[in-house]
Design a protein around this motif. Sequence first.
Motif, PDB file in Angstrom:
ATOM      1  N   SER A   2       0.839  -1.203   0.000  1.00  0.00           N
ATOM      2  CA  SER A   2       0.000   0.000   0.000  1.00  0.00           C
ATOM      3  C   SER A   2       0.871   1.249   0.000  1.00  0.00           C
ATOM      4  O   SER A   2       1.688   1.436   0.900  1.00  0.00           O
ATOM      5  N   ASN A   3       0.711   2.074  -0.993  1.00  0.00           N
ATOM      6  CA  ASN A   3       1.470   3.323  -1.048  1.00  0.00           C
ATOM      7  C   ASN A   3       0.627   4.552  -0.765  1.00  0.00           C
ATOM      8  O   ASN A   3       1.155   5.606  -0.450  1.00  0.00           O
ATOM      9  N   GLN A  26       7.589   5.726  10.651  1.00  0.00           N
ATOM     10  CA  GLN A  26       8.400   5.745   9.434  1.00  0.00           C
ATOM     11  C   GLN A  26       9.785   6.338   9.703  1.00  0.00           C
ATOM     12  O   GLN A  26      10.778   5.899   9.133  1.00  0.00           O
ATOM     13  N   ASP A  73      10.830   9.914   1.167  1.00  0.00           N
ATOM     14  CA  ASP A  73      10.330   8.558   0.905  1.00  0.00           C
ATOM     15  C   ASP A  73       8.853   8.481   1.267  1.00  0.00           C
ATOM     16  O   ASP A  73       8.072   7.788   0.633  1.00  0.00           O
ATOM     17  N   VAL A  74       8.510   9.215   2.337  1.00  0.00           N
ATOM     18  CA  VAL A  74       7.152   9.151   2.870  1.00  0.00           C
ATOM     19  C   VAL A  74       6.589  10.568   3.011  1.00  0.00           C
ATOM     20  O   VAL A  74       7.240  11.455   3.574  1.00  0.00           O
ATOM     21  N   ALA A  94       3.326   7.732  -6.209  1.00  0.00           N
ATOM     22  CA  ALA A  94       3.112   6.420  -5.564  1.00  0.00           C
ATOM     23  C   ALA A  94       3.557   5.300  -6.497  1.00  0.00           C
ATOM     24  O   ALA A  94       4.149   4.308  -6.061  1.00  0.00           O
ATOM     25  N   GLY A  97       7.059   4.562  -6.189  1.00  0.00           N
ATOM     26  CA  GLY A  97       7.531   3.986  -4.928  1.00  0.00           C
ATOM     27  C   GLY A  97       7.401   4.881  -3.714  1.00  0.00           C
ATOM     28  O   GLY A  97       7.773   4.488  -2.603  1.00  0.00           O
ATOM     29  N   LYS A  98       6.897   6.108  -3.905  1.00  0.00           N
ATOM     30  CA  LYS A  98       6.717   6.994  -2.750  1.00  0.00           C
ATOM     31  C   LYS A  98       5.490   6.548  -1.961  1.00  0.00           C
ATOM     32  O   LYS A  98       4.525   6.023  -2.532  1.00  0.00           O
ATOM     33  N   LYS A  99       5.533   6.792  -0.643  1.00  0.00           N
ATOM     34  CA  LYS A  99       4.436   6.371   0.220  1.00  0.00           C
ATOM     35  C   LYS A  99       3.707   7.591   0.798  1.00  0.00           C
ATOM     36  O   LYS A  99       4.346   8.584   1.153  1.00  0.00           O
ATOM     37  N   ASP A 125      -4.899   2.951  -1.823  1.00  0.00           N
ATOM     38  CA  ASP A 125      -4.728   1.498  -1.674  1.00  0.00           C
ATOM     39  C   ASP A 125      -5.411   1.019  -0.407  1.00  0.00           C
ATOM     40  O   ASP A 125      -5.799  -0.136  -0.298  1.00  0.00           O
TER      41      ASP A 125
END
Length: 185
Positions: A2-3, A26, A73-74, A94, A97-99, A125
């Motif tokens: 889940s992103n 995180q 990253d997040v 997303a 790969g970014k959350k 997601d």
Amino acid sequence: MSNIIVYSGPMKCGKTQEILNEYKRQLISGKKVKMFKPKIDNRTIGLVQANSGIDIPAVEINRIQELENYNADVYCIDEFQLLKGSVETIQKMADQGKKFFIAGLNLTSEKKPFGKMSDILCIADEIHILKSICDNCKSEEGVYSYYKGGKDTDIVIGSKGYLSLCRDCYEELTHNDKLKKINCI
Ligand SMILES: [Zn+2]
């Protein structure tokens, strides 16, 4: 994986607290984490503050597209319903790969979808719809935010003047005017 994770619901349901918890989790896991909030939310300039009193520094933005200017990253975003722009930016990031952990009111005080919340809920997601304690009957079924000062569909700043109500109490208030006298925080 889940992103895009969204926490939504009425005022005082704890959605900001959820993204603050994730922010800390995180960070502990070694990720580069950033907190964002709309510029219009002037409760606490540059900070995201949960009702529990924890403050996290936040970058203030107007449009969703501005997220691309910040490397992380997040991405944690509070009061998402007040941001302008397109959620395509979040979908694209997303996909790379970014959350995202996003908190926002799903409905205005007139029970209409709030801003870009419907868009973000469609591409999420994971969706967590939280309930609050009804300010009138104290049941755990609070699903609506009600503005005591009259119509206010565009701007929500803090929870001052707002009530969190269950369906029954919202109906009573708007149609029958039979609510008990409530002291608003
Ligand atoms: Zn109620």
